[in-house]
Motif scaffolding. Structure first.
Motif, PDB file in Angstrom:
ATOM      1  N   GLY A   1      42.312  41.155  50.345  1.00  0.00           N
ATOM      2  CA  GLY A   1      42.187  40.727  48.768  1.00  0.00           C
ATOM      3  C   GLY A   1      41.340  42.116  48.216  1.00  0.00           C
ATOM      4  O   GLY A   1      41.855  42.505  46.892  1.00  0.00           O
ATOM      5  N   ILE A   2      40.548  42.619  48.558  1.00  0.00           N
ATOM      6  CA  ILE A   2      39.849  43.855  48.025  1.00  0.00           C
ATOM      7  C   ILE A   2      40.748  45.033  47.756  1.00  0.00           C
ATOM      8  O   ILE A   2      40.782  45.342  46.912  1.00  0.00           O
ATOM      9  CB  ILE A   2      38.567  44.026  48.906  1.00  0.00           C
ATOM     10  N   MET A   3      41.410  45.034  49.054  1.00  0.00           N
ATOM     11  CA  MET A   3      42.523  46.301  48.913  1.00  0.00           C
ATOM     12  C   MET A   3      43.388  46.041  47.889  1.00  0.00           C
ATOM     13  O   MET A   3      43.949  46.941  46.952  1.00  0.00           O
ATOM     14  CB  MET A   3      42.997  46.621  50.376  1.00  0.00           C
ATOM     15  N   ALA A   4      43.995  44.973  47.587  1.00  0.00           N
ATOM     16  CA  ALA A   4      45.095  44.657  46.931  1.00  0.00           C
ATOM     17  C   ALA A   4      44.502  44.645  45.332  1.00  0.00           C
ATOM     18  O   ALA A   4      45.493  45.248  44.532  1.00  0.00           O
ATOM     19  CB  ALA A   4      45.620  43.267  47.213  1.00  0.00           C
ATOM     20  N   HIS A   5      43.386  44.357  45.147  1.00  0.00           N
ATOM     21  CA  HIS A   5      42.519  44.331  43.824  1.00  0.00           C
ATOM     22  C   HIS A   5      42.454  45.778  43.310  1.00  0.00           C
ATOM     23  O   HIS A   5      42.748  46.248  42.249  1.00  0.00           O
ATOM     24  CB  HIS A   5      41.237  43.550  43.665  1.00  0.00           C
ATOM     25  N   ASN A   6      42.081  46.667  44.373  1.00  0.00           N
ATOM     26  CA  ASN A   6      41.876  48.097  43.974  1.00  0.00           C
ATOM     27  C   ASN A   6      43.210  48.722  43.685  1.00  0.00           C
ATOM     28  O   ASN A   6      43.367  49.317  43.021  1.00  0.00           O
ATOM     29  CB  ASN A   6      41.310  48.839  45.030  1.00  0.00           C
ATOM     30  N   PHE A   7      44.264  48.537  44.556  1.00  0.00           N
ATOM     31  CA  PHE A   7      45.466  48.964  44.682  1.00  0.00           C
ATOM     32  C   PHE A   7      46.359  48.824  43.207  1.00  0.00           C
ATOM     33  O   PHE A   7      47.077  49.537  42.659  1.00  0.00           O
ATOM     34  CB  PHE A   7      46.518  48.449  45.797  1.00  0.00           C
ATOM     35  N   PHE A   8      46.344  47.559  42.747  1.00  0.00           N
ATOM     36  CA  PHE A   8      46.717  47.021  41.638  1.00  0.00           C
ATOM     37  C   PHE A   8      45.961  47.389  40.111  1.00  0.00           C
ATOM     38  O   PHE A   8      46.064  46.662  38.972  1.00  0.00           O
ATOM     39  CB  PHE A   8      47.150  45.615  41.374  1.00  0.00           C
ATOM     40  N   GLY A   9      44.785  48.154  40.364  1.00  0.00           N
ATOM     41  CA  GLY A   9      44.051  48.633  39.209  1.00  0.00           C
ATOM     42  C   GLY A   9      43.150  47.582  38.843  1.00  0.00           C
ATOM     43  O   GLY A   9      42.734  47.683  37.726  1.00  0.00           O
ATOM     44  N   GLU A  10      42.467  46.631  39.710  1.00  0.00           N
ATOM     45  CA  GLU A  10      41.692  45.617  39.321  1.00  0.00           C
ATOM     46  C   GLU A  10      41.933  45.020  38.104  1.00  0.00           C
ATOM     47  O   GLU A  10      41.392  44.804  37.134  1.00  0.00           O
ATOM     48  CB  GLU A  10      40.172  46.372  39.017  1.00  0.00           C
ATOM     49  N   PRO A  11      43.097  44.319  38.185  1.00  0.00           N
ATOM     50  CA  PRO A  11      43.644  43.338  37.200  1.00  0.00           C
ATOM     51  C   PRO A  11      42.674  42.214  36.607  1.00  0.00           C
ATOM     52  O   PRO A  11      42.570  42.116  35.467  1.00  0.00           O
ATOM     53  CB  PRO A  11      44.971  43.059  37.506  1.00  0.00           C
ATOM     54  N   SER A  12      42.124  41.796  37.497  1.00  0.00           N
ATOM     55  CA  SER A  12      41.099  40.561  37.082  1.00  0.00           C
ATOM     56  C   SER A  12      40.082  40.937  36.274  1.00  0.00           C
ATOM     57  O   SER A  12      39.274  40.017  35.417  1.00  0.00           O
ATOM     58  CB  SER A  12      40.807  39.741  38.332  1.00  0.00           C
ATOM     59  N   GLY A  13      39.656  42.164  36.278  1.00  0.00           N
ATOM     60  CA  GLY A  13      38.669  42.704  35.553  1.00  0.00           C
ATOM     61  C   GLY A  13      38.817  43.030  33.939  1.00  0.00           C
ATOM     62  O   GLY A  13      38.059  43.092  33.271  1.00  0.00           O
ATOM     63  N   SER A  14      40.345  43.075  33.712  1.00  0.00           N
ATOM     64  CA  SER A  14      40.658  43.469  32.281  1.00  0.00           C
ATOM     65  C   SER A  14      41.088  42.073  31.640  1.00  0.00           C
ATOM     66  O   SER A  14      41.394  42.022  30.353  1.00  0.00           O
ATOM     67  CB  SER A  14      41.766  44.230  32.433  1.00  0.00           C
ATOM     68  N   MET A  15      40.784  40.779  32.267  1.00  0.00           N
ATOM     69  CA  MET A  15      41.033  39.686  31.798  1.00  0.00           C
ATOM     70  C   MET A  15      39.978  38.501  32.073  1.00  0.00           C
ATOM     71  O   MET A  15      39.127  38.863  32.543  1.00  0.00           O
ATOM     72  CB  MET A  15      42.519  38.915  32.280  1.00  0.00           C
TER      73      MET A  15
ATOM     74  N   GLN B   1      40.839  31.197  53.333  1.00  0.00           N
ATOM     75  CA  GLN B   1      41.856  32.249  53.865  1.00  0.00           C
ATOM     76  C   GLN B   1      41.538  33.539  53.139  1.00  0.00           C
ATOM     77  O   GLN B   1      42.261  34.545  53.321  1.00  0.00           O
ATOM     78  CB  GLN B   1      43.351  31.804  53.953  1.00  0.00           C
ATOM     79  N   HIS B   2      40.489  33.416  52.284  1.00  0.00           N
ATOM     80  CA  HIS B   2      39.909  34.662  51.427  1.00  0.00           C
ATOM     81  C   HIS B   2      41.324  35.199  50.441  1.00  0.00           C
ATOM     82  O   HIS B   2      41.327  36.426  50.385  1.00  0.00           O
ATOM     83  CB  HIS B   2      39.576  35.791  52.157  1.00  0.00           C
ATOM     84  N   ARG B   3      42.178  34.348  50.074  1.00  0.00           N
ATOM     85  CA  ARG B   3      43.443  35.006  49.298  1.00  0.00           C
ATOM     86  C   ARG B   3      42.840  35.409  47.771  1.00  0.00           C
ATOM     87  O   ARG B   3      43.422  36.130  47.265  1.00  0.00           O
ATOM     88  CB  ARG B   3      44.263  33.794  48.980  1.00  0.00           C
ATOM     89  N   ILE B   4      41.418  34.561  47.577  1.00  0.00           N
ATOM     90  CA  ILE B   4      40.846  35.182  46.253  1.00  0.00           C
ATOM     91  C   ILE B   4      39.865  36.192  46.600  1.00  0.00           C
ATOM     92  O   ILE B   4      39.154  36.597  45.374  1.00  0.00           O
ATOM     93  CB  ILE B   4      40.695  33.866  45.596  1.00  0.00           C
ATOM     94  N   ALA B   5      39.852  36.771  47.524  1.00  0.00           N
ATOM     95  CA  ALA B   5      38.608  37.701  47.732  1.00  0.00           C
ATOM     96  C   ALA B   5      38.875  39.077  46.842  1.00  0.00           C
ATOM     97  O   ALA B   5      39.971  39.648  46.637  1.00  0.00           O
ATOM     98  CB  ALA B   5      38.623  38.202  49.294  1.00  0.00           C
ATOM     99  N   GLY B   6      37.821  39.583  46.403  1.00  0.00           N
ATOM    100  CA  GLY B   6      37.998  40.714  45.477  1.00  0.00           C
ATOM    101  C   GLY B   6      38.087  40.387  43.877  1.00  0.00           C
ATOM    102  O   GLY B   6      37.822  41.351  43.377  1.00  0.00           O
ATOM    103  N   LEU B   7      38.583  39.171  43.740  1.00  0.00           N
ATOM    104  CA  LEU B   7      38.843  38.853  42.140  1.00  0.00           C
ATOM    105  C   LEU B   7      37.441  38.839  41.424  1.00  0.00           C
ATOM    106  O   LEU B   7      36.336  38.295  41.945  1.00  0.00           O
ATOM    107  CB  LEU B   7      39.689  37.705  42.022  1.00  0.00           C
ATOM    108  N   VAL B   8      37.468  38.958  40.134  1.00  0.00           N
ATOM    109  CA  VAL B   8      36.528  38.985  39.359  1.00  0.00           C
ATOM    110  C   VAL B   8      36.627  37.702  38.258  1.00  0.00           C
ATOM    111  O   VAL B   8      37.587  37.647  37.445  1.00  0.00           O
ATOM    112  CB  VAL B   8      36.300  40.281  38.412  1.00  0.00           C
ATOM    113  N   PHE B   9      35.825  36.633  38.539  1.00  0.00           N
ATOM    114  CA  PHE B   9      35.966  35.487  37.896  1.00  0.00           C
ATOM    115  C   PHE B   9      35.098  35.211  36.552  1.00  0.00           C
ATOM    116  O   PHE B   9      33.997  35.566  36.771  1.00  0.00           O
ATOM    117  CB  PHE B   9      35.788  34.174  38.844  1.00  0.00           C
ATOM    118  N   THR B  10      35.757  34.929  35.383  1.00  0.00           N
ATOM    119  CA  THR B  10      34.787  34.564  34.439  1.00  0.00           C
ATOM    120  C   THR B  10      34.162  33.248  34.521  1.00  0.00           C
ATOM    121  O   THR B  10      33.217  33.030  34.005  1.00  0.00           O
ATOM    122  CB  THR B  10      35.854  34.723  32.960  1.00  0.00           C
TER     123      THR B  10
END
Length: 250
Positions: free
Chosen positions: A89-103, A185-194
């Motif tokens: 989850g963390i690596m995917a968020h980093n790899f795709f440019g931390e998309p949840s942080g921009s929304m 299963q930690h599928r949402i690990a690394g995401l930034v939730f509003t």
């Protein structure tokens, strides 16, 4: 670079060069291409560690796993982590440019009503003129484009790839169903939730969670991990509604 997408991952050991480029992330060895990083995740049915050799044969140049094999293949960077699912989850968020942080990402959990609440929010905010994303059991939406949905909450890599597409298409709000399976299963690990929304909880999914107490604990663990910058909304008519809000910083 591999070292960049390992940012914030709990690492136990590294064998090899982390200053190598990574063309793609995969936890499914069948989808690997040359230059990819393979993350060996232990699932409910399959253990990714059993497919490490297959991944290397398919062109993986780095492997992230919890248990290292006895013989480490040369020319491959090996990263041993505490938990491969969280790492994915963390690596995917980093790899795709931390998309949840921009929304503004809002998650909805509960036994019933997740799809309804997420879809109503998507329709409401879309009608107000915002470009919105929707991740649901019925379908995924990127603005007005419909994407096929295979799970209530996709795997971590697919989810971040979808969020990246939403960000690239100008989505400013995303409403997502967060199933108890996805949380555990930690599928949402690394995401930034509003924000996070709890609808209700009843005696369901016990074939997976085994006990009702464990089912409640998994739901609550998501609220416990929310940042102070987020909001948490709970159904006060559910007798476990206020339990979800105990200990949350949101």
């Amino acid at each position: 670079m591999l070292k960049d997408i390992l940012y914030k991952v709990s690492i136990r050991s590294v064998h090899g060069d982390t200053s190598i480029p990574v063309s793609d992330l995969q936890s499914d060895s069948r989808k690997l291409t040359a230059g990819s990083c393979f993350i060996a995740v232990r699932g409910t049915e399959h253990d990714g560690h059993k497919f490490i050799e297959t991944a290397i044969a398919a062109g993986a140049t780095s492997v992230v796993c919890e248990t290292l094999p006895h013989d480490l293949a040369q020319g491959v960077t090996w990263v041993q982590v505490e938990n491969s699912a969280i790492a994915a989850g963390i690596m995917a968020h980093n790899f795709f440019g931390e998309p949840s942080g921009s929304m503004k990402l809002v998650g909805v959990t509960g036994t019933n009503g997740k799809t309804t609440v997420a879809t109503l929010l998507w329709k409401l905010f879309s009608s107000l003129g915002y470009t919105c994303g929707l991740v649901s059991t019925v379908q995924n939406q990127v603005g007005e484009m419909v994407e096929e949905s295979t799970h209530t909450t996709p795997d971590a890599i697919s989810l971040n790839r979808l969020l990246k597409k939403m960000a690239d298409n100008g989505c400013t709000y995303v409403f997502m169903e967060c199933s108890s399976h996805a949380i555990q299963q930690h599928r949402i690990a690394g995401l930034v939730f509003t924000g996070a929304i709890f609808t209700n909880i009843s005696h369901d999914h016990l074939d997976y969670h085994k006990t009702f107490e464990e089912y409640i604990r998994v739901k609550k663990s998501w609220f416990d991990g929310l940042p102070a910058t987020a909001f948490a909304i709970s159904n006060a008519d559910d007798k476990r509604g206020m339990v979800m809000l105990q200990n949350t910083a949101a």
